[in-house]
Write a protein that holds these residues in place. Structure first.
Motif, PDB file in Angstrom:
ATOM      1  N   SER A   1     -36.111  18.821 137.667  1.00 49.16           N
ATOM      2  CA  SER A   1     -36.435  20.023 138.453  1.00 49.16           C
ATOM      3  C   SER A   1     -37.514  20.860 137.769  1.00 49.16           C
ATOM      4  CB  SER A   1     -35.185  20.877 138.670  1.00 49.16           C
ATOM      5  OG  SER A   1     -34.855  21.573 137.484  1.00 49.16           O
ATOM      6  N   GLY A   2     -37.551  20.814 136.426  1.00 48.02           N
ATOM      7  CA  GLY A   2     -38.560  21.568 135.683  1.00 48.02           C
ATOM      8  C   GLY A   2     -38.212  23.014 135.404  1.00 48.02           C
ATOM      9  N   ILE A   3     -37.311  23.588 136.179  1.00 48.80           N
ATOM     10  CA  ILE A   3     -36.943  24.991 135.931  1.00 48.80           C
ATOM     11  C   ILE A   3     -35.460  25.170 135.622  1.00 48.80           C
ATOM     12  CG2 ILE A   3     -38.849  25.946 137.277  1.00 48.80           C
ATOM     13  CD1 ILE A   3     -36.817  26.552 139.512  1.00 48.80           C
ATOM     14  N   TYR A   4     -34.702  24.078 135.727  1.00 55.34           N
ATOM     15  CA  TYR A   4     -33.273  24.121 135.408  1.00 55.34           C
ATOM     16  C   TYR A   4     -32.973  23.094 134.334  1.00 55.34           C
ATOM     17  CZ  TYR A   4     -32.962  26.588 139.858  1.00 55.34           C
ATOM     18  OH  TYR A   4     -33.138  27.483 140.875  1.00 55.34           O
ATOM     19  N   CYS A   5     -32.000  23.383 133.471  1.00 53.63           N
ATOM     20  CA  CYS A   5     -31.604  22.426 132.439  1.00 53.63           C
ATOM     21  C   CYS A   5     -30.726  21.340 133.063  1.00 53.63           C
ATOM     22  CB  CYS A   5     -30.874  23.127 131.301  1.00 53.63           C
ATOM     23  SG  CYS A   5     -29.204  23.701 131.706  1.00 53.63           S
ATOM     24  N   SER A   6     -30.554  20.250 132.344  1.00 50.30           N
ATOM     25  CA  SER A   6     -29.762  19.132 132.845  1.00 50.30           C
ATOM     26  C   SER A   6     -28.260  19.439 132.869  1.00 50.30           C
ATOM     27  CB  SER A   6     -30.019  17.874 132.019  1.00 50.30           C
ATOM     28  OG  SER A   6     -29.664  18.085 130.671  1.00 50.30           O
ATOM     29  N   PHE A   7     -27.840  20.523 132.232  1.00 54.87           N
ATOM     30  CA  PHE A   7     -26.431  20.930 132.296  1.00 54.87           C
ATOM     31  C   PHE A   7     -26.134  21.617 133.630  1.00 54.87           C
ATOM     32  CE2 PHE A   7     -27.480  21.025 127.761  1.00 54.87           C
ATOM     33  CZ  PHE A   7     -26.550  20.105 127.289  1.00 54.87           C
ATOM     34  N   CYS A   8     -27.169  22.200 134.249  1.00 56.48           N
ATOM     35  CA  CYS A   8     -26.999  22.949 135.496  1.00 56.48           C
ATOM     36  C   CYS A   8     -27.472  22.179 136.727  1.00 56.48           C
ATOM     37  CB  CYS A   8     -27.781  24.263 135.434  1.00 56.48           C
ATOM     38  SG  CYS A   8     -27.158  25.409 134.191  1.00 56.48           S
ATOM     39  N   HIS A   9     -28.437  21.288 136.560  1.00 56.25           N
ATOM     40  CA  HIS A   9     -29.089  20.656 137.702  1.00 56.25           C
ATOM     41  C   HIS A   9     -29.368  19.187 137.403  1.00 56.25           C
ATOM     42  CE1 HIS A   9     -32.004  20.419 141.057  1.00 56.25           C
ATOM     43  NE2 HIS A   9     -31.464  21.544 141.484  1.00 56.25           N
ATOM     44  N   ASP A  10     -29.149  18.330 138.378  1.00 49.78           N
ATOM     45  CA  ASP A  10     -29.394  16.892 138.153  1.00 49.78           C
ATOM     46  C   ASP A  10     -30.738  16.427 138.698  1.00 49.78           C
ATOM     47  OD1 ASP A  10     -29.068  16.726 140.899  1.00 49.78           O
ATOM     48  OD2 ASP A  10     -27.146  15.663 140.802  1.00 49.78           O
ATOM     49  N   GLY A  11     -31.576  17.361 139.123  1.00 56.63           N
ATOM     50  CA  GLY A  11     -32.875  17.016 139.683  1.00 56.63           C
ATOM     51  C   GLY A  11     -32.887  17.076 141.197  1.00 56.63           C
ATOM     52  N   THR A  12     -31.705  16.981 141.795  1.00 57.08           N
ATOM     53  CA  THR A  12     -31.560  17.045 143.247  1.00 57.08           C
ATOM     54  C   THR A  12     -30.770  18.267 143.672  1.00 57.08           C
ATOM     55  OG1 THR A  12     -31.515  14.625 143.288  1.00 57.08           O
ATOM     56  CG2 THR A  12     -30.787  15.754 145.274  1.00 57.08           C
ATOM     57  N   SER A  13     -29.709  18.564 142.922  1.00 56.97           N
ATOM     58  CA  SER A  13     -28.850  19.705 143.269  1.00 56.97           C
ATOM     59  C   SER A  13     -28.145  20.232 142.014  1.00 56.97           C
ATOM     60  CB  SER A  13     -27.816  19.296 144.312  1.00 56.97           C
ATOM     61  OG  SER A  13     -26.979  18.286 143.788  1.00 56.97           O
ATOM     62  N   PHE A  14     -27.522  21.398 142.166  1.00 61.30           N
ATOM     63  CA  PHE A  14     -26.773  21.973 141.056  1.00 61.30           C
ATOM     64  C   PHE A  14     -25.541  21.128 140.779  1.00 61.30           C
ATOM     65  CE2 PHE A  14     -29.117  25.749 142.467  1.00 61.30           C
ATOM     66  CZ  PHE A  14     -29.708  26.074 141.263  1.00 61.30           C
ATOM     67  N   ILE A  15     -25.216  20.972 139.526  1.00 60.15           N
ATOM     68  CA  ILE A  15     -24.065  20.168 139.132  1.00 60.15           C
ATOM     69  C   ILE A  15     -22.770  20.829 139.604  1.00 60.15           C
ATOM     70  CG2 ILE A  15     -22.754  19.344 137.130  1.00 60.15           C
ATOM     71  CD1 ILE A  15     -25.564  18.753 135.871  1.00 60.15           C
ATOM     72  N   ASP A  16     -22.667  22.131 139.434  1.00 64.18           N
ATOM     73  CA  ASP A  16     -21.508  22.881 139.940  1.00 64.18           C
ATOM     74  C   ASP A  16     -22.012  23.799 141.051  1.00 64.18           C
ATOM     75  OD1 ASP A  16     -19.217  24.297 140.444  1.00 64.18           O
ATOM     76  OD2 ASP A  16     -18.822  24.807 138.355  1.00 64.18           O
ATOM     77  N   LYS A  17     -22.035  23.280 142.266  1.00 64.06           N
ATOM     78  CA  LYS A  17     -22.612  23.995 143.411  1.00 64.06           C
ATOM     79  C   LYS A  17     -21.868  25.285 143.752  1.00 64.06           C
ATOM     80  CE  LYS A  17     -24.213  19.748 145.604  1.00 64.06           C
ATOM     81  NZ  LYS A  17     -23.644  18.685 144.803  1.00 64.06           N
ATOM     82  N   ASN A  18     -20.592  25.338 143.445  1.00 60.27           N
ATOM     83  CA  ASN A  18     -19.773  26.494 143.823  1.00 60.27           C
ATOM     84  C   ASN A  18     -19.631  27.535 142.717  1.00 60.27           C
ATOM     85  OD1 ASN A  18     -19.242  25.380 146.410  1.00 60.27           O
ATOM     86  ND2 ASN A  18     -17.750  24.013 145.453  1.00 60.27           N
ATOM     87  N   LEU A  19     -20.312  27.335 141.615  1.00 62.58           N
ATOM     88  CA  LEU A  19     -20.246  28.270 140.494  1.00 62.58           C
ATOM     89  C   LEU A  19     -20.795  29.632 140.920  1.00 62.58           C
ATOM     90  CD1 LEU A  19     -19.636  28.273 137.365  1.00 62.58           C
ATOM     91  CD2 LEU A  19     -22.100  28.007 137.085  1.00 62.58           C
ATOM     92  N   THR A  20     -20.084  30.690 140.591  1.00 62.25           N
ATOM     93  CA  THR A  20     -20.555  32.030 140.924  1.00 62.25           C
ATOM     94  C   THR A  20     -21.266  32.637 139.714  1.00 62.25           C
ATOM     95  OG1 THR A  20     -18.558  33.149 140.134  1.00 62.25           O
ATOM     96  CG2 THR A  20     -18.553  32.379 142.444  1.00 62.25           C
ATOM     97  N   LEU A  21     -21.975  33.710 139.946  1.00 67.04           N
ATOM     98  CA  LEU A  21     -22.644  34.417 138.857  1.00 67.04           C
ATOM     99  C   LEU A  21     -21.616  34.898 137.835  1.00 67.04           C
ATOM    100  CD1 LEU A  21     -25.081  35.693 137.463  1.00 67.04           C
ATOM    101  CD2 LEU A  21     -24.893  37.617 139.056  1.00 67.04           C
TER     102      LEU A  21
END
Length: 97
Positions: free
Chosen positions: A38-58
């Protein structure tokens, strides 16, 4: 004044990291060993297609970051700054709490 001085020191040392942080968790991207496509998200948060934990809140992200920074014994003022700045990151900008 001591608080401001600690924050200024931190920012001067980490100015490059400030500009290149994961836009979800705030981690400096240079520490990401698996560079997310993705270039703007780390691999802990994003797999390149979507967020790893889509339902995570702030709020949940703040708790995760707080716990990690506490484990690493980060200065409390730096910890406060990093947690407060989460809401300015791209993933959370549109979230109102």
């Amino acid at each position: 004044m001591k608080t401001l001085s600690a924050l200024q020191k931190y920012l001067l040392v980490h100015i490059h990291d400030e500009a290149n942080r994961c836009q979800s968790c705030g981690m400096p991207l240079r520490f990401d060993k698996n560079n997310s496509p993705s270039g703007i998200y780390c691999s802990f948060c994003h797999d390149g297609t979507s967020f790893i934990d889509k339902n995570l809140t702030l709020q949940e992200m703040k708790c995760k970051v707080r716990k990690l920074l506490s484990e690493r014994k980060v200065n409390r003022f730096i910890k406060l700054y990093l947690i407060m700045r989460l809401s300015t990151l791209k993933r959370w900008k549109s979230v109102w709490y």
